[in-house]
Design a protein around this motif. Structure first.
Motif, PDB file in Angstrom:
ATOM      1  N   MET A 168     -88.238  62.376  19.691  1.00 55.92           N
ATOM      2  CA  MET A 168     -88.343  61.721  17.498  1.00 55.92           C
ATOM      3  C   MET A 168     -88.711  60.445  17.761  1.00 55.92           C
ATOM      4  N   LYS A 169     -89.262  59.934  16.542  1.00 55.80           N
ATOM      5  CA  LYS A 169     -89.987  58.437  16.869  1.00 55.80           C
ATOM      6  C   LYS A 169     -89.231  58.025  15.599  1.00 55.80           C
ATOM      7  N   ILE A 170     -88.819  56.785  15.391  1.00 53.52           N
ATOM      8  CA  ILE A 170     -87.892  56.268  14.459  1.00 53.52           C
ATOM      9  C   ILE A 170     -89.342  54.389  14.587  1.00 53.52           C
ATOM     10  N   LEU A 171     -89.543  54.536  12.913  1.00 50.73           N
ATOM     11  CA  LEU A 171     -90.526  53.582  12.691  1.00 50.73           C
ATOM     12  C   LEU A 171     -88.992  52.789  11.617  1.00 50.73           C
ATOM     13  N   ILE A 172     -89.473  51.138  12.209  1.00 51.63           N
ATOM     14  CA  ILE A 172     -88.099  50.143  11.596  1.00 51.63           C
ATOM     15  C   ILE A 172     -89.347  49.191  10.629  1.00 51.63           C
ATOM     16  N   SER A 173     -89.600  49.031   9.821  1.00 51.79           N
ATOM     17  CA  SER A 173     -89.898  48.261   8.797  1.00 51.79           C
ATOM     18  C   SER A 173     -88.830  46.898   9.051  1.00 51.79           C
ATOM     19  N   ALA A 174     -89.086  45.522   9.317  1.00 49.27           N
ATOM     20  CA  ALA A 174     -88.368  44.325   9.360  1.00 49.27           C
ATOM     21  C   ALA A 174     -88.579  43.591   8.273  1.00 49.27           C
ATOM     22  N   ASP A 175     -87.426  42.682   7.536  1.00 55.24           N
ATOM     23  CA  ASP A 175     -88.799  42.150   6.847  1.00 55.24           C
ATOM     24  C   ASP A 175     -87.110  41.214   7.130  1.00 55.24           C
ATOM     25  N   MET A 176     -87.310  39.880   6.604  1.00 52.46           N
ATOM     26  CA  MET A 176     -86.371  38.963   6.856  1.00 52.46           C
ATOM     27  C   MET A 176     -84.984  38.579   5.871  1.00 52.46           C
ATOM     28  N   GLU A 177     -85.763  38.507   4.297  1.00 55.66           N
ATOM     29  CA  GLU A 177     -84.771  38.143   3.765  1.00 55.66           C
ATOM     30  C   GLU A 177     -83.262  38.905   3.518  1.00 55.66           C
ATOM     31  N   SER A 234     -99.257  48.026   5.547  1.00 57.11           N
ATOM     32  CA  SER A 234     -98.751  46.881   5.550  1.00 57.11           C
ATOM     33  C   SER A 234     -97.310  46.867   6.033  1.00 57.11           C
ATOM     34  N   MET A 235     -95.980  46.796   5.212  1.00 58.20           N
ATOM     35  CA  MET A 235     -95.137  46.705   6.025  1.00 58.20           C
ATOM     36  C   MET A 235     -94.262  47.548   6.416  1.00 58.20           C
ATOM     37  N   VAL A 236     -95.308  48.907   5.877  1.00 58.76           N
ATOM     38  CA  VAL A 236     -95.445  50.497   6.840  1.00 58.76           C
ATOM     39  C   VAL A 236     -96.200  50.318   7.187  1.00 58.76           C
ATOM     40  N   GLU A 237     -96.729  50.438   7.978  1.00 56.04           N
ATOM     41  CA  GLU A 237     -97.756  50.089   8.603  1.00 56.04           C
ATOM     42  C   GLU A 237     -97.170  51.057   9.751  1.00 56.04           C
ATOM     43  N   GLY A 238     -97.894  52.267  10.262  1.00 56.31           N
ATOM     44  CA  GLY A 238     -98.237  53.234  12.088  1.00 56.31           C
ATOM     45  C   GLY A 238     -97.622  54.484  11.122  1.00 56.31           C
ATOM     46  N   VAL A 239     -96.618  54.820   9.514  1.00 54.09           N
ATOM     47  CA  VAL A 239     -96.029  55.823   9.085  1.00 54.09           C
ATOM     48  C   VAL A 239     -97.495  57.276   8.509  1.00 54.09           C
ATOM     49  N   GLN A 240     -98.613  55.918   9.242  1.00 54.45           N
ATOM     50  CA  GLN A 240     -99.725  56.998   8.661  1.00 54.45           C
ATOM     51  C   GLN A 240     -99.910  57.924   9.416  1.00 54.45           C
ATOM     52  N   HIS A 241     -99.813  57.819  10.658  1.00 54.18           N
ATOM     53  CA  HIS A 241    -100.231  58.430  11.828  1.00 54.18           C
ATOM     54  C   HIS A 241     -99.757  59.763  12.289  1.00 54.18           C
ATOM     55  N   GLY A 242     -99.066  60.868  11.250  1.00 44.87           N
ATOM     56  CA  GLY A 242     -98.293  61.706  11.476  1.00 44.87           C
ATOM     57  C   GLY A 242     -96.751  61.765  12.723  1.00 44.87           C
ATOM     58  N   ASP A 243     -96.960  60.750  13.667  1.00 42.61           N
ATOM     59  CA  ASP A 243     -96.043  61.363  14.249  1.00 42.61           C
ATOM     60  C   ASP A 243     -94.784  60.502  13.963  1.00 42.61           C
ATOM     61  N   VAL A 244     -94.053  60.014  12.631  1.00 47.48           N
ATOM     62  CA  VAL A 244     -92.748  59.791  12.489  1.00 47.48           C
ATOM     63  C   VAL A 244     -92.426  59.933  11.697  1.00 47.48           C
ATOM     64  N   ASP A 245     -90.846  60.436  11.971  1.00 44.00           N
ATOM     65  CA  ASP A 245     -89.449  60.981  11.665  1.00 44.00           C
ATOM     66  C   ASP A 245     -88.963  60.719  10.887  1.00 44.00           C
ATOM     67  N   GLY A 246     -88.970  59.115  10.799  1.00 44.62           N
ATOM     68  CA  GLY A 246     -88.103  58.274   9.924  1.00 44.62           C
ATOM     69  C   GLY A 246     -88.177  57.008   9.980  1.00 44.62           C
ATOM     70  N   VAL A 247     -88.119  56.817   9.195  1.00 42.47           N
ATOM     71  CA  VAL A 247     -88.300  54.885   8.412  1.00 42.47           C
ATOM     72  C   VAL A 247     -86.788  54.352   8.531  1.00 42.47           C
ATOM     73  N   ALA A 248     -86.587  53.279   9.288  1.00 47.20           N
ATOM     74  CA  ALA A 248     -85.628  51.878   8.942  1.00 47.20           C
ATOM     75  C   ALA A 248     -86.294  51.226   8.096  1.00 47.20           C
ATOM     76  N   PHE A 249     -85.102  50.432   6.562  1.00 49.21           N
ATOM     77  CA  PHE A 249     -85.371  49.413   6.472  1.00 49.21           C
ATOM     78  C   PHE A 249     -84.401  48.431   6.354  1.00 49.21           C
ATOM     79  N   VAL A 250     -84.922  47.390   7.364  1.00 47.93           N
ATOM     80  CA  VAL A 250     -83.954  47.070   8.188  1.00 47.93           C
ATOM     81  C   VAL A 250     -84.572  45.291   7.739  1.00 47.93           C
ATOM     82  N   GLY A 251     -83.066  44.388   7.276  1.00 48.09           N
ATOM     83  CA  GLY A 251     -83.409  43.185   6.793  1.00 48.09           C
ATOM     84  C   GLY A 251     -84.006  43.260   4.899  1.00 48.09           C
ATOM     85  N   TYR A 252     -83.854  44.266   4.036  1.00 46.02           N
ATOM     86  CA  TYR A 252     -84.818  44.068   2.924  1.00 46.02           C
ATOM     87  C   TYR A 252     -83.881  43.293   1.590  1.00 46.02           C
ATOM     88  N   HIS A 253     -84.660  43.369   0.886  1.00 48.98           N
ATOM     89  CA  HIS A 253     -84.401  43.161  -0.745  1.00 48.98           C
ATOM     90  C   HIS A 253     -84.283  43.292  -1.484  1.00 48.98           C
TER      91      HIS A 253
END
Length: 277
Positions: free
Chosen positions: A1-10, A86-105
């Motif tokens: 299982m591969k998770i992608l974290i999209s990390a923003d700071m605000e 940009s913010m979700v780079e990596g999701v397009q490669h077909g091997d990500v199972d879930g995405v987390a938006f951390v530090g979003y606004h």
């Protein structure tokens, strides 16, 4: 299982005003460990829940804010700018199972701590198919096109409310409560780290790929704070003035829509002059 974290700071713990997130300022240096703590808590939670790989994609400003040396050794960090998605780079490669938006606004023109959409001031509103759009909503449509669910969202309390619209099943963690655009009731990093870690562990069961969602065509409207910025944005093919300080365009896929939006924001940023905007 591969998770992608999209990390923003605000939307990170303790962050409440521009100096907290502007690279090079003393407050930014102070808040980098707080931001890293939130992200690391998510990493630990996903690993607790059985994830095999967690990749963090930096999504704020220069995209060089997180402290690599403070991350769990099992994580990987994608840092730096000029990425295809940009913010979700990596999701397009077909091997990500879930995405987390951390530090979003929340999005431009709405209530929320440091609310904006891509550009802090020049953009006053964005609408996707007539719905006011935050970065979370835009990115949720992008990842859906690759069959990847949003499983976790962290930020202020209003960001969590916003996420109910685009990721109703995702776990939400409010690290602070909105008072104004530049003020919040903040919880300590120890408390927020514990909550994020627990939520990420629980969210791991939601990381199940689904059939890609083909929701197009997409119409995008962007409202700007000055008339000349709307005119500047029309240098991007397909973008046209559609009202006072407003431009619009349409795209067949969300991949095209988000890349056109990025082009618009780049041109608009270059057209802003000091003081007068």
């Amino acid at each position: 299982m591969k998770i992608l974290i999209s990390a923003d700071m605000e939307g990170a713990t303790g962050v409440t005003w521009p100096g907290d997130v502007l690279p090079g300022t003393p407050q930014w240096e102070r808040c980098r460990p707080l931001f890293t703590s939130d992200v690391n808590a998510a990493v630990l939670g996903f690993l607790d829940g059985g994830a095999d790989q967690v990749v963090i994609n930096e999504a704020h400003w220069s995209m060089r804010n997180l402290l690599l040396e403070q991350l769990d050794d099992r994580a990987e960090l994608l840092t730096g700018r000029h990425k295809t998605l940009s913010m979700v780079e990596g999701v397009q490669h077909g091997d990500v199972d879930g995405v987390a938006f951390v530090g979003y606004h929340t999005g431009a023109g709405t209530r929320g701590v440091l609310a904006h959409t891509y550009l802090a001031n020049s953009i006053t509103g964005v609408w996707l198919n007539g719905e006011r759009a935050s970065e979370g909503l835009l990115n949720a449509h992008v990842v859906a096109e690759y069959g990847v669910p949003v499983v976790l969202v962290t930020g202020d309390d209003l960001t969590c409310e916003d996420a109910l619209g685009y990721a109703p099943e995702a776990l939400k963690v409010a690290v602070k409560d909105h008072i104004s655009r530049y003020a919040a009731v903040c919880r300590t990093p120890a408390r927020t780290a514990a909550r994020i870690r627990a939520a990420a562990k629980e969210a791991t069961v939601l990381a199940v790929r689904h059939e890609p969602v083909r929701g197009g065509p997409f119409s995008v409207d962007v409202e700007l704070d000055a008339e000349h910025l709307a005119g500047a944005a029309t240098v991007v093919p397909g973008v046209a003035v559609s009202g006072e300080r407003r431009v619009s365009y349409s795209s067949v896929t969300m991949y095209e829509a988000i890349r056109t939006f990025k082009a618009v924001t780049t041109i608009v940023s270059a057209a802003v002059e000091e003081q007068y905007g």
